[in-house]
Design a protein around this motif. Structure first.
Motif, mmCIF file in Angstrom:
data_model
loop_
_atom_site.group_PDB
_atom_site.id
_atom_site.type_symbol
_atom_site.label_atom_id
_atom_site.label_comp_id
_atom_site.label_asym_id
_atom_site.label_seq_id
_atom_site.Cartn_x
_atom_site.Cartn_y
_atom_site.Cartn_z
ATOM 1 N N ASN A 101 0.861 -1.180 0.000
ATOM 2 C CA ASN A 101 0.000 0.000 0.000
ATOM 3 C C ASN A 101 0.896 1.227 0.000
ATOM 4 O OD1 ASN A 101 -1.454 2.259 1.829
ATOM 5 N ND2 ASN A 101 -2.930 1.185 0.571
ATOM 6 N N LEU A 102 0.672 2.094 -0.953
ATOM 7 C CA LEU A 102 1.406 3.350 -1.084
ATOM 8 C C LEU A 102 0.512 4.470 -0.568
ATOM 9 C CD1 LEU A 102 3.752 5.071 -2.317
ATOM 10 C CD2 LEU A 102 2.421 5.048 -4.454
ATOM 11 N N GLN A 103 1.054 5.295 0.309
ATOM 12 C CA GLN A 103 0.298 6.447 0.807
ATOM 13 C C GLN A 103 1.137 7.705 0.648
ATOM 14 O OE1 GLN A 103 -1.324 5.831 4.722
ATOM 15 N NE2 GLN A 103 -2.512 4.073 4.066
ATOM 16 N N PHE A 104 0.481 8.756 0.160
ATOM 17 C CA PHE A 104 1.143 10.054 0.043
ATOM 18 C C PHE A 104 0.078 11.140 0.019
ATOM 19 C CE2 PHE A 104 0.394 8.639 -4.265
ATOM 20 C CZ PHE A 104 0.041 9.770 -4.966
ATOM 21 N N GLU A 105 0.523 12.357 0.215
ATOM 22 C CA GLU A 105 -0.390 13.509 0.269
ATOM 23 C C GLU A 105 -0.018 14.482 -0.853
ATOM 24 O OE1 GLU A 105 -0.618 16.822 3.518
ATOM 25 O OE2 GLU A 105 -1.746 15.057 4.214
ATOM 26 N N GLN A 106 -1.044 15.119 -1.440
ATOM 27 C CA GLN A 106 -0.810 16.092 -2.507
ATOM 28 C C GLN A 106 -1.845 17.202 -2.420
ATOM 29 O OE1 GLN A 106 1.595 16.141 -5.087
ATOM 30 N NE2 GLN A 106 0.788 18.198 -5.321
ATOM 31 N N LYS A 107 -1.377 18.437 -2.533
ATOM 32 C CA LYS A 107 -2.278 19.587 -2.625
ATOM 33 C C LYS A 107 -2.336 19.999 -4.085
ATOM 34 C CE LYS A 107 -2.608 23.094 0.356
ATOM 35 N NZ LYS A 107 -2.296 24.359 1.094
#
Length: 145
Positions: free
Chosen positions: A135-141
């Motif tokens: 599972n890959l998790q990341f945040e982006q605005k």
């Protein structure tokens, strides 16, 4: 030839964006490259060729999996990629990844609708059917340009 060039342009453009640089995670013998950016960065002709919606309110997520084992270094892999994005208010949007194959390259692209300065946390499951299940998790605005 144009479609091969188109895929290379899509991925190289994504890699060249300074604010949203490509990122990589190593999981065992696999390198997972990922990047997200606004769809208006894609030229209209390439977007049309790959059925990508260009809009100030659409972002793209690009995932690529490469084998880094000694005998297969740099080999692109096909994978089952599913996931969702959740904004800061808790609203979830399912991601539908489209596989793009060009020669030896394999990319997975998903579109996501957004508002100006909307931040998403992405949760993406990647499975190659054998020894990669992560599972890959990341945040982006995202910004409306």
């Amino acid at each position: 030839m144009f479609t091969r060039l188109g895929a290379m342009l899509v991925f190289s453009l994504a890699l060249s964006l300074p604010a949203q640089a490509e990122q990589k995670v190593q999981v065992g013998d696999y390198a997972i490259h990922y990047v997200s950016f606004g769809s208006t960065f894609i030229p209209p002709s390439i977007a049309k060729n790959y059925d990508i919606t260009r809009s100030r309110y659409i972002g793209l997520v690009n995932i690529m999996v490469k084998d880094t084992s000694q005998d297969k270094v740099g080999t692109a892999l096909s994978a089952e990629i599913t996931g969702y994005a959740q904004n800061l208010l808790g609203s979830q949007k399912n991601l539908r990844f489209k596989e793009i194959r060009e020669g030896d390259a394999i990319y997975y692209i998903a579109e996501i609708e957004h508002r100006n300065e909307e931040t998403f946390t992405f949760s993406i499951d990647i499975n190659n059917g054998t020894d990669l299940d992560t599972n890959l998790q990341f945040e982006q605005k995202f910004y409306v340009d």
